[in-house]
Design an enzyme around this catalytic site. Structure first.
Site, PDB file in Angstrom:
ATOM      1  N   GLU A 155      -5.228  -9.347   6.981  1.00  0.00           N
ATOM      2  CA  GLU A 155      -5.348 -10.157   8.190  1.00  0.00           C
ATOM      3  C   GLU A 155      -5.392  -9.227   9.395  1.00  0.00           C
ATOM      4  OE1 GLU A 155      -2.673 -13.664   6.280  1.00  0.00           O
ATOM      5  OE2 GLU A 155      -2.940 -13.704   8.441  1.00  0.00           O
ATOM      6  N   CYS A 160       0.818 -12.802   1.801  1.00  0.00           N
ATOM      7  CA  CYS A 160       0.279 -12.094   0.630  1.00  0.00           C
ATOM      8  C   CYS A 160       1.335 -11.248  -0.059  1.00  0.00           C
ATOM      9  CB  CYS A 160      -0.915 -11.231   1.051  1.00  0.00           C
ATOM     10  SG  CYS A 160      -2.259 -12.245   1.625  1.00  0.00           S
TER      11      CYS A 160
HETATM   12  C1  UDX Z   1      -2.182  -7.507   2.396  1.00  0.00           C
HETATM   13  C2  UDX Z   1      -2.917  -6.353   1.740  1.00  0.00           C
HETATM   14  O1  UDX Z   1      -2.880  -5.224   2.619  1.00  0.00           O
HETATM   15  C3  UDX Z   1      -4.378  -6.759   1.496  1.00  0.00           C
HETATM   16  O2  UDX Z   1      -5.059  -5.713   0.834  1.00  0.00           O
HETATM   17  C4  UDX Z   1      -4.401  -8.025   0.646  1.00  0.00           C
HETATM   18  O3  UDX Z   1      -5.724  -8.454   0.433  1.00  0.00           O
HETATM   19  C5  UDX Z   1      -3.633  -9.136   1.341  1.00  0.00           C
HETATM   20  O4  UDX Z   1      -2.291  -8.703   1.616  1.00  0.00           O
HETATM   21  P1  UDX Z   1      -1.921  -8.520   4.808  1.00  0.00           P
HETATM   22  O5  UDX Z   1      -0.889  -9.381   4.144  1.00  0.00           O
HETATM   23  O6  UDX Z   1      -2.920  -9.144   5.698  1.00  0.00           O
HETATM   24  O7  UDX Z   1      -2.755  -7.716   3.662  1.00  0.00           O
HETATM   25  O8  UDX Z   1      -1.123  -7.508   5.725  1.00  0.00           O
HETATM   26  P2  UDX Z   1      -0.731  -5.990   5.586  1.00  0.00           P
HETATM   27  O9  UDX Z   1      -1.488  -5.223   6.593  1.00  0.00           O
HETATM   28  O10 UDX Z   1      -0.795  -5.587   4.171  1.00  0.00           O
HETATM   29  O11 UDX Z   1       0.815  -5.994   6.043  1.00  0.00           O
HETATM   30  C6  UDX Z   1       1.724  -6.761   5.264  1.00  0.00           C
HETATM   31  C7  UDX Z   1       3.111  -6.602   5.868  1.00  0.00           C
HETATM   32  O12 UDX Z   1       3.590  -5.268   5.665  1.00  0.00           O
HETATM   33  C8  UDX Z   1       3.180  -6.859   7.372  1.00  0.00           C
HETATM   34  O13 UDX Z   1       4.341  -7.664   7.633  1.00  0.00           O
HETATM   35  C9  UDX Z   1       3.369  -5.476   7.960  1.00  0.00           C
HETATM   36  O14 UDX Z   1       4.156  -5.514   9.151  1.00  0.00           O
HETATM   37  C10 UDX Z   1       4.155  -4.770   6.864  1.00  0.00           C
HETATM   38  N1  UDX Z   1       3.985  -3.319   6.851  1.00  0.00           N
HETATM   39  C11 UDX Z   1       2.742  -2.799   6.657  1.00  0.00           C
HETATM   40  C12 UDX Z   1       5.106  -2.483   6.990  1.00  0.00           C
HETATM   41  O15 UDX Z   1       6.220  -2.961   7.163  1.00  0.00           O
HETATM   42  N2  UDX Z   1       4.953  -1.128   6.936  1.00  0.00           N
HETATM   43  C13 UDX Z   1       3.718  -0.565   6.750  1.00  0.00           C
HETATM   44  O16 UDX Z   1       3.624   0.651   6.723  1.00  0.00           O
HETATM   45  C14 UDX Z   1       2.576  -1.432   6.614  1.00  0.00           C
END
Ligand code: UDX
Length: 450
Positions: free
Chosen positions: A156, A279
């Site tokens: 997203e 997700c």
């Molecule tokens: C995720 C996967 O990245 C993607 O490939 C899949 O298709 C769907 O799920 P998304 O859920 O949109 O995508 O968000 P993402 O960018 O993965 O972040 C998920 C969560 O992890 C967020 O709450 C973000 O704040 C957190 N996060 C991300 C961390 O806490 N630390 C990080 O280093 C990266």
């Protein structure tokens, strides 16, 4: 090709819009008639950068239509992308009832052979069940169905770019004909034969995606295994961050150096409030349940969940130790979405944090650039600020819960002047401890010397 997309949420709407963008004729349907109504009147039911350009253009070119009646979608498409929600059940299993319902509609209404592609994230072996459902529900007609798995790797906030420039396209098929049909669908993306509607000129330099063909079961497993590994990386970084705090080390420096090893990679190692969204948390849960139902010990991933669940408590302890008493205190919250560049608040750490603070009697005023409308629906009892400065006004603490870029660029002297007490607790390590100290703030964050 003529393609129908079932479900117009964060995955379905991006999938439908981008398939039209690359040249297909697409019809999208959803069982939430209000979403279809919004789309047909030119509105956007979700905030996803780039969609506001791609959708009107595809509609104008007559390649993207919306319908509220799934029968119209069944009649329209030769291929179907199932993009319905697979939310977690109370016991943690994925709720596949929407998939089952779509299978029934397609099987009972189809008059000609159909390719049914599952794009929703589903536990492995769902494709086999989907195949069985199509033949059982369609037993009265002798229509032929082929089934494929084509998991989405959309993030997203960058979903349109992720669809048009994926690093890999994974398809799970049972025969060559189905693979050829999927290759036909993705041809423009594989050959990069389209003008990017949302990117800068260097797009053409992005290498074409890898095309990975496997079985349906493997394709489904790839998705759960990938997302769970991303969650594992985040919880690993958070675990090390807690140790860094005890040792006076800086987690930012630690993960930066770790990420320089190409076997580790720099992304998904940011410590903070942990992962949320619709997700990672639910895919992790569903994966653990699938494994345990299959008799495999996934304790490691249960630990990943446990570490993630504790982030809010760790953060709250930082605030409490600085404030002493939280009850009755005015607290500003910057960020409600589960990550920047989205309006999605589902399973958002920021929402959990606000609920925890309310439970402790704090008085909350929150600001988020995009997610306040959605947050208001589930958190009507807090105040919403028009700007970050408004959220800081008279606050005894200002919390950063989502790392929106606009928060990096705030006038912190103005913020300090507005606050009753210049205390910042940063849940995403967005700011620099040194800089905030120099600006006269008390500053707390994760895994870094205060
Ligand atoms: C995720 C996967 O990245 C993607 O490939 C899949 O298709 C769907 O799920 P998304 O859920 O949109 O995508 O968000 P993402 O960018 O993965 O972040 C998920 C969560 O992890 C967020 O709450 C973000 O704040 C957190 N996060 C991300 C961390 O806490 N630390 C990080 O280093 C990266």
């Amino acid at each position: 090709m003529k393609i129908s997309v079932i479900g117009t949420g964060y995955v379905g709407l991006v999938t439908g819009a981008c398939l039209a963008e690359i040249g297909h004729e697409v019809m999208c349907t959803d069982n939430d008639a209000s979403k279809i109504q919004t789309l047909e009147s030119g509105g956007m039911p979700i905030y996803e950068p780039g969609l506001e350009k791609v959708i009107p253009k595809a509609r104008k070119d007559g390649r993207l239509k919306f319908c509220a009646n799934p029968s119209d979608a069944v009649a329209f498409g030769d291929a179907f992308f199932i993009c319905v929600g697979t939310p977690p059940l109370p016991n943690g299993d994925a709720d596949l009832s929407a998939i089952d319902h779509v299978a029934r509609v397609i099987a009972t209404e189809a008059k000609s052979p159909k390719l049914v592609i599952e794009k929703s994230t589903v536990p492995a072996r769902t494709g086999q069940e989907l195949k069985r459902a199509l033949s059982v529900y369609g037993r009265k007609s002798n229509v032929k169905f082929s089934v494929a798995s084509n998991p989405e790797f959309l993030r997203e906030g960058t979903a349109v770019a992720d669809f048009l420039h994926p690093d890999r396209i994974v398809v799970g098929v049972e025969d060559e004909a189905t693979e050829r049909q999927l290759k036909e669908i993705y041809k423009p993306v594989l050959e990069r034969k389209f003008k990017c509607p949302v990117h800068s000129p260097e797009c053409p330099n992005v290498p074409p995606p890898a095309w990975l063909v496997t079985t349906i079961n493997s394709a489904e497993l790839i998705k759960h295994a990938s997302n769970s590994f991303l969650a594992l990386k985040i919880s690993y970084a958070n675990m090390v961050s807690d140790l860094a705090e005890r040792l006076g080390a800086d987690i930012g420096e630690v993960v930066r150096a770790m990420g320089m090893d190409p076997r580790i990679g720099p992304s998904f190692l940011s410590a903070g409030l942990g992962f949320g969204g619709f997700c990672l948390p639910k895919d992790l849960q569903a994966f653990v349940h699938l494994a345990e139902r299959s008799g495999v010990d996934f304790t490691m991933l249960r630990e990943v969940e446990k570490i993630n669940k504790k982030r809010i408590d760790h953060f709250y302890e930082k605030l409490r130790s600085a404030l002493w008493v939280v009850r009755g205190k005015k607290i500003g919250v910057l960020g409600l979405a589960f990550k920047p560049n989205t309006d999605d608040v589902r399973f958002a750490p920021a929402i959990d944090l606000v609920n925890h603070l309310l439970g402790e009697g704090a008085v909350i005023r929150a600001y988020d650039p995009e997610a306040m409308e959605r947050a208001r629906a589930i958190l009507p009892q807090i105040e919403y600020a028009k700007t970050a400065y408004d959220a800081a006004k008279d606050a005894e603490a200002l919390l950063i819960a989502t790392e929106w870029d606009e928060f990096r660029k705030l006038d912190w002297d103005r913020i300090r002047g507005a606050m009753a007490r210049p205390l910042i607790v940063d849940g995403r390590n967005l700011l620099s401890p040194r800089e905030m100290k120099d600006r006269g703030f008390e500053y707390r964050s994760f895994g870094r010397p205060d």
